[in-house]
Design a protein around this motif. Structure first.
Motif, PDB file in Angstrom:
ATOM      1  N   ASN A   1       0.894  -1.090   0.027  1.00 37.76           N
ATOM      2  CA  ASN A   1      -0.023  -0.080   0.150  1.00 37.76           C
ATOM      3  C   ASN A   1       0.846   1.164   0.105  1.00 37.76           C
ATOM      4  OD1 ASN A   1      -2.475  -1.568  -0.060  1.00 37.76           O
ATOM      5  ND2 ASN A   1      -2.186  -1.548   2.259  1.00 37.76           N
TER       6      ASN A   1
ATOM      7  N   ASP B   1      -5.788   1.041  -4.616  1.00 31.82           N
ATOM      8  CA  ASP B   1      -5.379  -0.386  -4.646  1.00 31.82           C
ATOM      9  C   ASP B   1      -6.171  -1.269  -4.318  1.00 31.82           C
ATOM     10  OD1 ASP B   1      -5.483  -0.265  -1.886  1.00 31.82           O
ATOM     11  OD2 ASP B   1      -3.653  -0.032  -1.373  1.00 31.82           O
ATOM     12  N   SER B   2      -6.112  -2.546  -4.203  1.00 34.02           N
ATOM     13  CA  SER B   2      -7.211  -3.470  -3.896  1.00 34.02           C
ATOM     14  C   SER B   2      -7.856  -3.562  -2.566  1.00 34.02           C
ATOM     15  CB  SER B   2      -6.644  -4.918  -4.372  1.00 34.02           C
ATOM     16  OG  SER B   2      -5.825  -5.220  -3.525  1.00 34.02           O
ATOM     17  N   SER B   3      -7.333  -2.810  -1.760  1.00 31.47           N
ATOM     18  CA  SER B   3      -8.039  -2.807  -0.477  1.00 31.47           C
ATOM     19  C   SER B   3      -8.765  -1.282  -0.408  1.00 31.47           C
ATOM     20  CB  SER B   3      -6.973  -2.712   0.858  1.00 31.47           C
ATOM     21  OG  SER B   3      -6.121  -1.284   0.625  1.00 31.47           O
TER      22      SER B   3
ATOM     23  N   ASN C   1      -9.392   6.069   2.147  1.00 38.98           N
ATOM     24  CA  ASN C   1      -9.675   4.635   1.766  1.00 38.98           C
ATOM     25  C   ASN C   1     -10.996   4.685   1.557  1.00 38.98           C
ATOM     26  OD1 ASN C   1     -10.973   1.910   1.893  1.00 38.98           O
ATOM     27  ND2 ASN C   1      -8.869   1.391   2.833  1.00 38.98           N
TER      28      ASN C   1
ATOM     29  N   ARG D   1     -15.982   2.123  -4.947  1.00 35.53           N
ATOM     30  CA  ARG D   1     -16.040   0.793  -4.238  1.00 35.53           C
ATOM     31  C   ARG D   1     -16.538  -0.137  -5.159  1.00 35.53           C
ATOM     32  NH1 ARG D   1     -19.543   3.443   0.606  1.00 35.53           N
ATOM     33  NH2 ARG D   1     -17.675   4.468   1.730  1.00 35.53           N
TER      34      ARG D   1
END
Length: 194
Positions: free
Chosen positions: A31, A97-99, A114, A142
């Motif tokens: 990250n 990123d994927s998170s 986020n 999202r």
């Protein structure tokens, strides 16, 4: 901070990712982290696997030999990605990123955010009705992260019409990032405006 102290912090950050790829034997990325020069960026680690020296007892396992590590500053990554967009365009580019962590963003409210943080649930631009469902830009982010596919939708942000296009960055069936492009537009009111 001395260079030795900066390298120690960098090495500690890289160590966790090194252990991950040693165990999984698949590429990994970090990250957003602080690099040794004080800039933020990401680390990309790629495993070095020896597939030639398998023995009968090892059967299907490959021998891990090490990893290749690359650090990319957010500034360099942003410059590269912006260079892929026409200079005549007023598009903003974001990389998540994927998170759900924003690596780069053209939306000031989302810097270091986020997209899954609940504080954004109602704070950023709503879309035009799409099958009678209203969604905000955060929901587009999202959805793009959770359902890795290429797509686009029209939204209204701060009173302006915007097309939001997105595409996952996938390698070896692993989703690393999602690129999101915001392109404002104005509809012509007549053919004379074209």
């Amino acid at each position: 901070d001395t260079m030795d102290e900066k390298f120690k912090v960098f090495s500690t950050a890289a160590q966790a990712y090194f252990e991950k790829i040693k165990d999984t034997q698949v590429p990994s990325y970090s990250n957003r982290i602080k690099l040794t020069d004080g800039q933020s960026g990401i680390l990309i680690l790629y495993p070095i696997i020896d597939t030639q020296n398998k023995t009968i007892t090892q059967n299907k396992t490959n021998e891990f030999k090490g990893a290749i590590l690359a650090g990319v500053s957010s500034e360099t990554l942003d410059s590269f990605l912006q260079g892929q967009i026409s200079p005549l365009s007023s598009a903003n580019l974001s990389l998540v990123d994927s998170s759900g962590m924003m690596i780069l963003t053209g939306i000031p409210k989302l810097v270091d955010a986020n997209v899954f943080d609940k504080k954004f649930d109602s704070s950023i631009g709503r879309s035009v009705n799409d099958n009678n469902r209203e969604k905000n830009i955060i929901n587009v982010f999202r959805s793009a992260v959770l359902n890795p596919r290429v797509g686009s939708t029209d939204v209204i942000s701060n009173g302006k019409d915007v097309t939001v296009s997105y595409s996952p960055v996938i390698s070896n069936d692993i989703q690393y990032f999602t690129i999101v492009l915001f392109l404002p537009y104005t509809l012509a009111s007549s053919l004379y405006d074209v």
